[in-house]
Design an enzyme around this catalytic site. Structure first.
Site: not given
Length: 250
Positions: A137, A234
């Site tokens: 990521e 998130e």
């Protein structure tokens, strides 16, 4: 509509950790993710997943160093042996939880040697765990100063170069906004190699319906192109988590 899951590291923090699973199910989520669950007995988490009929979508790797070390070091030269040991430990934990994805964190590093180290470790991990989905990521350097994988073009290059069927990109819209300023354009380029999506709003990383990113357009694009993965919330709720989950139905 995309499949939404709850990041229990960020959401329902008004509750003790093991109580968050029931809260996620009550709020309508079918799945959850937890960034670093390693200080909790894995069987206790499995029990909550089974009790509330939830799937575990993702955990991070390697486990954190609770003595103050960095979160992740897969790109740090000289730590390859430690990476392999910790990866195996994280893999066992992920398999116990039935985690769909294991996110491998690059850590703080820079330069050609760091890139070579990251690629070496990722190649090894993909071969070591061929049945486990692995992700990397891009994370912006304001949130994590010095983080090696802080560029989507670099992430694309690494995934493409390694070309392993179980290694894909993890696309976080908040980081995309911070890094490129163009979430939809960046998603267009990253979509073919992306296995998992995380969402939060700009500028304060709150609920997706509170700020600048055009989430109706983003979610419509996911549907239009047949994205089959999970979309994880998130974000930092502005109030209680339950008060802010209306963005999903909206």
């Amino acid at each position: 509509m995309p499949k939404f899951c709850a990041n229990l590291t960020w959401l329902f923090t008004e509750l003790p950790f093991l109580e968050r699973f029931a809260a996620a199910r009550e709020a309508g989520f079918d799945a959850v993710e937890v960034l670093f669950p390693y200080d909790v007995n894995a069987q206790d988490i499995v029990n909550e997943l089974v009790r509330h009929e939830l799937q575990m979508v993702l955990i991070n790797c390697p486990p954190p160093n609770y003595t103050g070390g960095a979160q992740g070091f897969a790109a740090v030269p000289g730590l390859q042996a430690r990476f392999r040991t910790d990866f195996k430990r994280a893999l066992r934990y992920a398999q116990t939880l039935g985690a769909h994805h294991l996110h491998i964190m690059s850590g703080v590093a820079e330069g050609p040697e760091a890139k070579e180290t990251f690629i070496e470790n990722l190649r090894w991990a993909a071969a070591e765990a061929p049945k486990q989905s692995l992700t990397i990521e891009p994370i912006n350097n304001e949130t994590m100063p010095g983080y090696f994988l802080s560029d989507f073009t670099l992430g694309h290059e690494i995934v493409t170069q390694i070309d392993a069927p179980n290694l894909r990109l993890q696309f976080d819209t908040y980081h995309a906004a911070k890094i490129t300023g163009d979430v939809l354009g960046t998603w267009e380029a990253m979509r073919p190699i992306t296995a998992h999506v995380q969402v939060a709003q700009m500028p304060d990383r709150s609920e997706p319906d509170q700020g600048k990113i055009d989430y109706p357009a983003f979610f419509a694009d996911l549907d239009a192109h047949g994205y089959q993965g999970w979309v994880s919330g998130e974000y930092k709720p502005l109030g209680t988590t339950q008060e802010g989950v209306g963005w999903i139905s909206a």
